[in-house]
Design a protein around this motif. Structure first.
Motif, mmCIF file in Angstrom:
data_model
loop_
_atom_site.group_PDB
_atom_site.id
_atom_site.type_symbol
_atom_site.label_atom_id
_atom_site.label_comp_id
_atom_site.label_asym_id
_atom_site.label_seq_id
_atom_site.Cartn_x
_atom_site.Cartn_y
_atom_site.Cartn_z
ATOM 1 N N ASP A 49 0.673 -1.178 0.018
ATOM 2 C CA ASP A 49 -0.168 0.001 -0.013
ATOM 3 C C ASP A 49 0.937 1.282 -0.140
ATOM 4 N N ALA A 50 1.963 1.274 0.802
ATOM 5 C CA ALA A 50 2.855 2.326 0.896
ATOM 6 C C ALA A 50 3.662 2.646 -0.459
ATOM 7 N N TYR A 86 2.782 1.630 -3.435
ATOM 8 C CA TYR A 86 1.773 1.826 -4.697
ATOM 9 C C TYR A 86 0.601 2.686 -4.489
ATOM 10 N N ASP A 87 0.738 3.607 -3.493
ATOM 11 C CA ASP A 87 -0.320 4.489 -2.893
ATOM 12 C C ASP A 87 -1.782 3.833 -2.734
ATOM 13 N N GLY A 88 -1.506 2.556 -2.298
ATOM 14 C CA GLY A 88 -2.961 2.141 -2.134
ATOM 15 C C GLY A 88 -3.506 1.192 -3.574
ATOM 16 N N ASN A 89 -2.719 1.416 -4.453
ATOM 17 C CA ASN A 89 -3.144 0.713 -6.036
ATOM 18 C C ASN A 89 -3.013 -0.591 -5.785
#
Length: 555
Positions: free
Chosen positions: A227-228, A230-233
């Motif tokens: 999450d960190a 890939y910014d939650g993607n």
């Protein structure tokens, strides 16, 4: 600390930890092991539960099967933008076809599917059922709850299982010596010997299956790193992990080019632009099979069928390495000329992905041929027996206390009844699930859901039965009923539209044969338990202690 305040040693502490981690989540772990073991025959169960597909027998050659599939797709979806044909193999009787129409929704929502007869190419409409996929999904995400919640519950139980295995190894300093020791007719000692033997016999399998299970659930249990980064993607993470282009990147541009080319070919091609793929497939298929002499062609994908720019892509069945799970070699041909256009090399995974692929492939067992699959199945049976003997041992160890008290404490009786439902009851429910797959009306609304409902109804009734009946009688009756259900499944099959065991053997349908043999093995195991209990009862000199009902138990 002990009751007298003295410090306990490491093995004593581990024994306490092993006992309570085992009993607190043992019932769930037994269900996970039982359904997970059956999932080694996932494709076989899916095929058996759709008897309409049993009549599909591949032609004399792979070329004939491919021709039948392409001819079927020409009738079924001539205007589609892609055709994909999963060819029959040792675990699949039909051609699994899928296609996408123009302007279809992205992803799975826009993909249509059908089962085609492997000899004629005609569509077969099977009954509605979740088949083995229900058992497979249940073993790691349970049912009737959000998937994330189910995976968290199973993940925590798997962690406790891993702790129980490690603490069990530490507790038994003579564990390998005890493996060769079995003392029958010794009550608690016999159950302990059985628990030790089943634990050590498949110890590498137990460690592998629990550790790899935790790795497979890592995205649920420990999602923070991805999450960190890939910014939650999560989709971007999964696509990069699998070596795929992210949406909107090169893959999206290529898709746009192919779409434009397909539209141009369709608009300007006319009737003369169409290619009779069924007739032209032979030379291309021969080239692909010569490229992979150790493996057969598993998938055929036609891009932009019935246009000038049509291409035919062949993909090898499976991979030659555990590190490249899910990837196969590909060859791309021009449909009109039959010339090889491209032979893209499989993308090599990173070291981290390769390690993950090895563990996940080993856990799922999808790489395994029939002999290795049976070995994994038997290892799963041993693992299931390990959990089951541990649950029973908890009760057996407390029998002297019950005799001393002169009654059965509520907690002991509760564990005893739940053990019966967890061990014998889930087998009974699974047998009923298979039987109702054949007995429910074909056109019944919500048929697949009612098969699953029947599983949980029978399982719940097994708990009620275990509470209302004396423990010994409940064990005998439920194990006996499970044995009958499983042993009779190969007889039920031909009586309800499927191919029987001998017919399947003659036609070389190994998937149906494998299912029947697995069911006979499970039925024989429960029949042995019943016979063992009856012989033990016949030898008993005294009347066994009858467990009171819950309503009669003193607090």
């Amino acid at each position: 600390m002990r009751m007298d305040g003295k410090a306990e040693g490491l093995r004593q502490s581990m024994s306490w930890l092993h006992t309570w981690t085992g009993i607190l989540l043992g019932w769930l772990l037994y269900a996970v092991f039982f359904t997970g073991t059956l999932s080694y025959f996932l494709d076989e169960i899916n095929l058996w539960m759709k008897p309409e597909l049993h009549a599909s027998v591949p032609g004399a050659s792979k070329e004939q099967t491919a021709q039948a599939g392409l001819a079927g797709m020409q009738k079924l979806a001539p205007q589609a933008t892609t055709w994909t044909l999963e060819l029959p193999n040792e675990r699949q009787a039909t051609i699994a076809a899928s296609w996408r129409d123009k302007d279809a929704a992205p992803g799975r929502a826009g993909t249509k599917r059908a089962e085609l007869d492997a000899n004629t190419g005609e569509q077969i409409v099977p009954r509605e059922t979740r088949g083995g996929n229900f058992l497979y999904r249940f073993h790691f995400e349970l049912h009737a709850m959000p998937r994330e919640v189910g995976r968290w519950i199973v993940g925590i139980a798997t962690m406790f299982m891993f702790v129980a295995i490690i603490s069990g190894v530490i507790t038994h300093k003579k564990i390998f010596t005890d493996f060769f020791t079995f003392r029958p007719k010794k009550g608690q000692r016999s159950w302990l010997d059985a628990h030790n033997a089943t634990a050590v016999l498949a110890l590498p399998f137990h460690i592998m299956i629990t550790f790899s299970g935790l790795l497979l659930l890592m995205g649920t249990l420990m999602p923070w790193g991805a999450d960190a980064a890939y910014d939650g993607n999560g989709q971007a993470f999964q696509m990069e992990r699998r070596g795929m282009a992210q949406p909107g990147a090169q893959g999206g541009e290529r898709g746009g080019r192919e779409g434009r080319a397909g539209r141009a070919g369709r608009d300007g091609g006319g009737a003369g632009s169409q290619v009779d793929l069924a007739a032209a497939i032979g030379p291309m298929l021969a080239t692909a099979q010569a490229q992979w002499p150790q493996r057969e062609v598993g998938r055929i994908t036609v891009n932009r069928p019935n246009t000038r720019g049509a291409t035919v892509e062949f993909q090898a069945h499976g991979s030659d390495s555990l590190t490249t799970r899910g990837r196969s070699e590909r060859l791309v041909f021009d449909a009109a000329s039959g010339q090889l256009k491209d032979s893209p090399p499989p993308q090599e995974p990173s070291a981290a992905v390769a390690v993950s692929n090895v563990f996940s492939a080993t856990h799922l067992g999808r790489f395994a041929g029939p002999p290795l699959r049976w070995l994994l199945f038997l290892s799963g049976v041993i693992g299931t027996a390990m959990v089951g003997t541990g649950l029973v041992l908890w009760v057996v160890k407390r029998l002297p206390e019950r005799r001393k008290l002169g009654y059965t404490p509520f907690g002991h009786r509760l564990v005893e009844s739940t053990n019966i439902a967890a061990i014998a009851g889930i087998a009974l429910a699974t047998g009923a699930y298979f039987w109702l797959n054949r007995l429910l009306p074909f056109e019944m609304a919500g048929r697949g859901a009612w098969e699953i409902n029947s599983f949980f109804i029978v399982w719940a009734l097994s708990l009620v039965h275990a509470v209302l009946r004396p423990a010994r009688a409940a064990w005998l009756e439920q194990c006996g009923a499970a044995a009958v259900l499983f042993v009779l499944l190969p007889i039920l099959n031909p009586l309800t539209g499927g191919h029987g065991l001998f017919t399947s053997l003659q036609l070389g349908q190994g998937a149906i044969v494998g299912f029947d043999l697995a069911m006979l093995a499970i039925g024989a195991l429960f029949a042995y338990i019943v016979l063992h209990m009856l012989r033990k009862e016949a030898r008993a000199k005294a009347v066994p202690l009858a467990a009171p009902k819950l309503a009669e138990v003193r607090p």
